[in-house]
Design an enzyme around this catalytic site. Structure first.
Site, PDB file in Angstrom:
ATOM      1  CG  ASP A   1     -46.207  35.904 -22.147  1.00  0.00           C
ATOM      2  OD1 ASP A   1     -45.795  34.625 -21.822  1.00  0.00           O
ATOM      3  OD2 ASP A   1     -45.957  36.228 -23.422  1.00  0.00           O
ATOM      4  CD  GLU A   2     -48.065  36.866 -26.239  1.00  0.00           C
ATOM      5  OE1 GLU A   2     -48.075  38.158 -26.845  1.00  0.00           O
ATOM      6  OE2 GLU A   2     -47.508  35.992 -26.550  1.00  0.00           O
TER       7      GLU A   2
END
Length: 607
Positions: free
Chosen positions: A358-359
């Protein structure tokens, strides 16, 4: 996940109620023999005490699949009660666990004997049967005046039956010291099995590090409510928490920080194996996460050669996300990933290995999907099944791939498409399941980027129909993550877990037909006295009709405990978990609350 730090003002949580001095004198709380304690407890119960309001068979959390009360068939545990079990090592371990749960409060010896199949006598009987209709985790509990029987096809089912039996006894059974009372189980039968195979919670030990004893206590909390997965978020920008041979600076350098400039820490290989082994005794599987390619500042501080510019950045103790990443074009990166994932996989018996994903805002397009696909192949090479946050959805499918979805709007075409290509889902919607969110605007801990999550919001959603375009049979289960940017001690962990964790556990375990807020809030409120007796900090949510005594105790709590972790319940240097402290006669800490002192401000965001 997006974690934006909020300033907060800590305050009190709740208070535990202890036996009175007179009760302690009656129970002879020195060092008498176990049999003397049992006889003393029974005498006090019979002669001096008015029985408490009985627990009902339908009061269990999570709600069982089928409940048939028989009020005339209540069973009274006695000082001479024996626990009988099949001569199977795993079943014997469950029986010993039951005895260890019940001995401290009852004072009863509760011997365990492997005679379940040979004698029809009374007491408590645990038996493995050839009946596979309940599946690997289901059980049947029968309570009659003569005996209590838990039967299951597998030891896990016996274990979950034990957790139900535990809830059917008076709340004082959670005390770690002998307590006067009548130990009555309501008569009738329960047939029960889980809705989902994956029922988990996540603990972020990277933003703030938590020592092994704290993790073991969290495992005990999960076991209470029939959760079977502990996801450990082991690495992030603020700290690297797992030792890896051949990469020593990950722990000597990368582990030496945490949010707020604390000392950090890490788990040695022996520490991690201890956590995994303890979890297994509770029929809980550890799912380790190494977050890649982003959330890697702590690794880059230790080994600058992994950075895109080959320069080690400064340590980071703030809470922003998305700025760090390992070089996806470097073979040194893949050597690192292979070594790390191979080490973690070798020490994790479970089938799943989490790669984050993620991210990673600075690794875009094919650079990102190519990286994920190569890491998925590395995971497959360890013999594990890959799990990643739902941002990995655009990458090519790999056999058995699992996505963990943490969105907030229920409409995610990319994830739905990954499911059509064969992925399965773990649901952790940020606005329902994220236990780092505040309960209310004035909650002293937590964040609010995904909204406020009170107990009803945690409970009132259906995993089977939550995500558009995803069929119910693609949902592997539910997980409740607890990120720890603002959570620093074990009492703070407990404050954020309770009472929301049991709500999410019910969604994961109980049939949809049993769900209903009105009845659930009543059942859950009855657990407040149990948490109090066990010294567990919790949020006294105004949504729940807490018993009067518990509400009075909470109202009487004017001050919080010291911010020194050693003074909080369950946070000594090496507090023994439930099985390890079964014979510990030390009194429960009277006040279970979150620290009264604010934490230091976080470091500035990176330039």
């Amino acid at each position: 996940m997006c974690h934006n730090q909020r300033k907060y003002t800590p305050g009190a949580a709740t208070v535990s109620t202890l036996p009175s001095a007179a009760d302690r004198e009656q129970l002879s709380l020195g060092t008498p023999a176990t049999g003397d304690l049992a006889r003393s407890a029974a005498r006090v119960a019979d002669e001096l005490l008015t029985p408490a309001a009985p627990v009902r068979l339908a009061d269990v959390v999570p709600a069982p699949e089928q409940v048939r009360p028989e009020p005339a068939d209540d069973h009274l545990l006695a000082a001479d009660t024996v626990i009988r079990v099949n001569a199977d090592s795993a079943a014997l371990a469950v029986a010993e666990h039951l005895a260890e749960l019940l001995r401290p409060a009852t004072g009863y010896p509760l011997p365990v004997t492997d005679t379940a199949d040979r004698e029809p006598g009374g007491g408590i009987v645990l038996t493995l049967t050839g009946d596979e209709t309940l599946g690997p985790e289901g059980y049947r509990l029968d309570v009659t005046r003569a005996r209590v029987r838990i039967s299951a096809a597998q030891p896990a089912g016996l274990f979950y039956g034990v957790q139900t039996l535990r809830q059917l006894l008076p709340p004082a059974v959670e005390s770690r010291t002998p307590t006067a009372g009548r130990w009555v189980l309501p008569g009738g039968s329960i047939v029960d099995r889980p809705r989902y195979a994956y029922r988990g919670a996540m603990l972020d030990v990277a933003r703030h590090f938590f020592p092994v004893p704290d993790v073991l206590r969290v495992i005990d909390h999960l076991a209470r409510y029939k959760l079977n997965q502990l996801h450990l978020h082991l690495t992030d920008d603020q700290g690297w928490r797992i030792a890896v041979p051949g990469w020593p600076r990950l722990t000597t350098v990368g582990a030496a920080t945490e949010v707020g400039d604390g000392p950090g820490g890490h788990y040695s290989t022996a520490d991690y194996r201890r956590i995994v082994a303890y979890a297994a005794t509770r029929h809980i599987t550890v799912v380790p996460e190494i977050d890649l390619p982003g959330h890697t500042n702590s690794a880059l501080v230790a080994y600058g050669e992994l950075a895109p510019d080959r320069v080690a950045p400064q340590p980071y103790t703030g809470t922003e996300v998305g700025f760090s990443y390992v070089d996806p074009a470097s073979e040194r990166t893949y050597q690192f990933v292979t070594d790390v994932l191979g080490e973690v996989a070798a020490n994790s018996p479970g089938p799943l290995l989490h790669i984050g994903g993620d991210e990673a805002f600075k690794v875009k397009g094919t650079a990102y999907t190519d990286f994920v696909e190569r890491v998925q192949r590395i995971v497959a090479g360890t013999g594990k099944t890959v799990v990643g946050w739902h941002q990995i959805a655009p990458a090519a499918h790999s056999d058995g791939r699992v996505l963990q979805w943490w969105g907030t709007d229920g409409d995610d075409p990319a994830t739905a498409e990954a499911v059509r290509r064969g992925a399965r889902l773990i649901l952790s919607p940020g606005n329902h399941a994220y236990l780092d969110m505040k309960y209310a605007p004035d909650t002293p801990l937590g964040q609010d980027w995904a909204g406020l999550i009170d107990v009803r919001r945690a409970y009132d959603w259906d995993p089977g129909s939550h995500l558009a375009g995803v069929p119910a049979d693609a949902v592997l289960g539910v997980e409740a993550p607890l990120w720890t940017e603002s959570v620093t001690t074990l009492p703070e962990i407990e404050f954020m877990l309770f009472p929301r964790l049991p709500a999410l556990a019910e969604l994961a375990w109980s049939p949809r037909s049993t769900h209903g807020w009105a009845r659930f809030r009543e059942r859950l409120a009855g657990h407040g006295p149990r948490w109090t007796a066990a010294g567990i900090a919790y949020h006294p949510s105004p949504e729940l009709p807490w018993p009067v005594a518990a509400a009075d105790a909470t109202a009487a709590s004017g001050a919080a405990v010291s911010s020194d972790p050693a003074s909080a319940p369950g946070t000594s240097t090496d507090p023994a978990p439930e099985a390890d402290r079964a014979t510990d006669s030390a009194p429960v800490t009277e006040t279970a609350a979150i620290p009264s002192q604010p934490r230091p401000d976080t470091a500035p965001d990176p330039a």
